[in-house]
Design an enzyme around this catalytic site. Structure first.
Site, PDB file in Angstrom:
ATOM      1  N   ASP A  97      58.043  10.504  68.176  1.00 46.05           N
ATOM      2  CA  ASP A  97      57.689  11.225  67.194  1.00 46.05           C
ATOM      3  C   ASP A  97      56.316  11.032  67.147  1.00 46.05           C
ATOM      4  OD1 ASP A  97      57.993  12.191  65.337  1.00 46.05           O
ATOM      5  OD2 ASP A  97      60.611  11.633  64.335  1.00 46.05           O
ATOM      6  N   ASP A 205      55.476  15.074  64.830  1.00 34.73           N
ATOM      7  CA  ASP A 205      55.033  15.424  62.987  1.00 34.73           C
ATOM      8  C   ASP A 205      54.480  16.251  62.278  1.00 34.73           C
ATOM      9  OD1 ASP A 205      57.019  14.083  60.877  1.00 34.73           O
ATOM     10  OD2 ASP A 205      55.292  14.005  60.176  1.00 34.73           O
ATOM     11  N   GLU A 254      57.328  20.334  64.649  1.00 30.91           N
ATOM     12  CA  GLU A 254      57.880  20.713  63.244  1.00 30.91           C
ATOM     13  C   GLU A 254      56.718  21.613  62.446  1.00 30.91           C
ATOM     14  OE1 GLU A 254      59.479  18.174  59.645  1.00 30.91           O
ATOM     15  OE2 GLU A 254      57.426  17.505  60.297  1.00 30.91           O
ATOM     16  N   HIS A 332      66.953  14.566  59.556  1.00 35.51           N
ATOM     17  CA  HIS A 332      66.679  13.541  58.745  1.00 35.51           C
ATOM     18  C   HIS A 332      66.129  14.013  56.982  1.00 35.51           C
ATOM     19  CE1 HIS A 332      62.517  13.789  60.778  1.00 35.51           C
ATOM     20  NE2 HIS A 332      62.254  13.012  59.699  1.00 35.51           N
ATOM     21  N   ASP A 333      65.755  14.642  57.482  1.00 42.02           N
ATOM     22  CA  ASP A 333      65.109  15.183  56.153  1.00 42.02           C
ATOM     23  C   ASP A 333      66.044  15.726  55.260  1.00 42.02           C
ATOM     24  OD1 ASP A 333      62.629  14.014  56.630  1.00 42.02           O
ATOM     25  OD2 ASP A 333      62.015  15.262  57.359  1.00 42.02           O
TER      26      ASP A 333
END
Ligand code: GLC
Ligand code: CA
Length: 559
Positions: A97, A205, A254, A332-333
């Site tokens: 990431d 990210d 993302e 994870h969000d």
């Protein structure tokens, strides 16, 4: 031409919660290494690891203090090299990431930037975005009234500078100024460092926030002034051209809220920006705009099934033959998918299997989120102190300020917060779920006594076994390159499609809701035989047109 990353199956690991290897209650790299075989046995071959860098952990590592160092919570650079070697030995790949948009406020760049007496202040000041205060009736005010993604104002005043710095996430995450060439140069150096170590790709990210509107107009919340502005594509192209393409990496960007119009710009075959993107088009299809106490994503409403289907259909159509798509339920969000779109109580097993069946026969590169394969659910925390996410605490205050009771605010957190998807992996039914020997950094879900890997490995009909079958089927039949036709996009309950794969066709039929449902076959079913199902086989065969709560079936036909 076929690319290697079109055929991978990704498994996303939230490092802090996956496996503790040294008994301090925090997941780490040695722990992850010890579980690579689990990932491989599941049928995935690529691991996306959440940030492993040195960080004060304000946002669990998305706030990076040193891009070149591994957080001592997670191990050492040696451990990281070992992870890459162990993965490669198993024919697996590692995606890390990479946070381009901001650093930690404890990063040396920011330390120099915020201190006019620092010897390198001149160079680093413009690594970040500073603005003078606005003065209203003799009062110092923020440069704009924007609200960031964690529900807080986007500007924090710094006394030494007598200016505000911009942060679209927490105040410990100042945004980098991508207009500054020196920033781009510094970030390229960081990327090269990890490429040299042998990573196979990056998940970028918050990639669509790199450009800001420097006119700084007032707007609330103001996302349009720091999201998806045209210039961010230029920065990404520059990275693609100079760094990504020459190294044949896989790049997953993302870009929350990206439009299908932008699809080819990001992930078209001739684009150098990403190879695939994460856009969240099908996520949060269950909000309630009337809820003003816990608004936005926090307001749980009826699930809009057509919206979910149409998003998959739209993205497929936009990219088909011209670019590449990633498929996933969540990360994870988000809340855990079985709690979010399924049912984590009575129909836990049925709905978890249904969600797996309808997703994993779609074309594109799949991303399985850790714990999804065993149907991990939202957290069951009773106390605010059990939560860990920085966003939870600002938003809790916001809900209370809106007039929510403590109970209403807590329920919103239990339903919607990011912590739902971050609790320790449930390996077995032991005290700390096999995650650690000691109390974990975040409480394990009590349901680990019956929802865990060990149990599901032993049971033929378990969700884990369904995942294994689905992923192996996908690989065997080249589903990633298949051709999909959706049926009944407007239907409020069904999720039906036909997938033409290498040597066979799959017909997937599902009832996305709890209420039982009668449905006709959308095409002539002759030649199809039942292959995977969520209820018992006999019932499915006898009553082929009636679907119980969350019932899904997959039929297969040789061509
Ligand atoms: C991304 C990450 C999220 C993080 C944010 C700031 O959206 O997925 O977890 O908080 O960026 O880095
Ligand atoms: Ca540890």
């Amino acid at each position: 031409m076929r690319k290697w990353w079109q055929d991978i199956i990704i498994y996303q690991v939230y490092l802090r919660s996956f496996q503790d290897g040294n008994g301090d209650g925090i997941g780490d790299l040695p722990g992850l290494i010890s579980r690579l075989d689990h990932i491989k046995t599941l049928g995935a071959d690529t691991v996306w690891v959440s940030p492993h860098y040195d960080s004060p952990m304000d946002d669990n590592g998305y706030d990076i203090r040193d891009f070149h160092k591994v957080s001592p919570d997670y191990g050492s650079l040696e451990d990281f090299r070992r992870l890459v070697a162990e993965a490669h030995k198993r024919d697996m790949k590692i995606i890390i990431d990479m946070v381009l948009n901001h650093t930690s406020d404890e990063h040396p760049w920011f330390q120099a930037a915020k201190d006019p007496t620092h010897p390198e202040h001149g160079h680093f000041r413009d690594f970040y975005i500073w603005q003078e205060p606005k003065w209203e009736k003799g009062e110092r005010k923020r440069p704009t009234n924007w609200t960031g993604f964690f529900g807080n104002p986007t500007w924090t005043y710094n006394e030494l500078m007598d200016e505000y710095y911009l942060h679209i996430f927490s105040k410990k995450m100042p945004d980098l100024n991508w207009r500054n060439k020196a920033v781009r140069k510094a970030m390229k150096k960081v990327l090269r460092f990890w490429i040299d170590i042998g990573v196979d790709g990056f998940r970028l990210d918050a990639a669509n926030h790199l450009e800001k509107n420097w006119d700084f107009p007032d707007a609330s919340p103001g996302y349009e002034h720091f999201s998806s502005l045209p210039e961010h594509h230029e920065y990404l192209q520059e990275l693609g051209e100079e760094i990504f393409e020459p190294h044949d990496l896989v790049i997953i960007g993302e870009s929350g809220g990206a439009s299908t119009k932008e699809a080819l710009q990001y992930a078209g075959f001739d684009s150098e920006e990403f190879d695939m993107l994460i856009h969240f088009g099908h996520c949060w299809a269950d909000t309630n705009p009337k809820n003003t106490l816990t608004p936005g994503k926090w307001a749980k409403g009826e699930i809009d099934v057509p919206k979910i289907k149409k998003s998959f259909a739209r993205w497929h159509e936009a990219l088909q033959g011209k670019g590449w798509n990633a498929i996933y339920w969540h990360n994870h969000d988000h809340p855990r998918i079985v709690s979010h779109y399924g049912d984590d109580a009575r129909y836990w097993k049925e709905s978890a299997k249904m969600l797996a069946l309808i997703l994993y026969l779609l074309p594109g590169t799949p991303i399985v989120y850790y714990g999804e394969e065993i149907g991990m659910t939202n957290v069951d925390y009773e106390r605010l102190e059990d939560f860990r996410d920085v966003e939870v605490f600002t938003e809790y205050e916001n809900f209370r300020a809106n007039g929510s009771s403590h109970e209403v605010a807590m329920q919103a957190l239990r339903d919607r917060s990011r912590d739902n998807a971050r609790s320790p992996m449930q390996w077995n039914g032991d005290k700390h779920a096999g995650f650690s020997q000691t109390t974990p950094w975040m409480p394990v879900n009590k349901n680990h006594v019956h929802i865990n890997v060990k149990d599901q490995l032993e049971k033929e009909e378990s969700l884990l076994k369904v995942y294994q079958r689905l992923l192996s089927e996908r690989r065997k039949e080249d589903v990633a390159h298949g051709d999909v036709t959706f049926f009944g996009l407007e239907h409020p309950e069904t999720f039906n499609y036909l997938l033409r794969a290498k040597t066979c066709d799959y017909l997937v039929l599902a009832n996305f809701k709890e209420t039982p449902l009668e449905m006709e076959f959308p095409i002539d079913p002759s030649g199809f035989r039942l292959f995977l199902y969520t209820s018992d086989r006999k019932r499915a065969e006898k009553k082929a047109t009636s679907f119980g709560p969350y019932e899904a079936r997959m039929y297969k036909r040789k061509r």
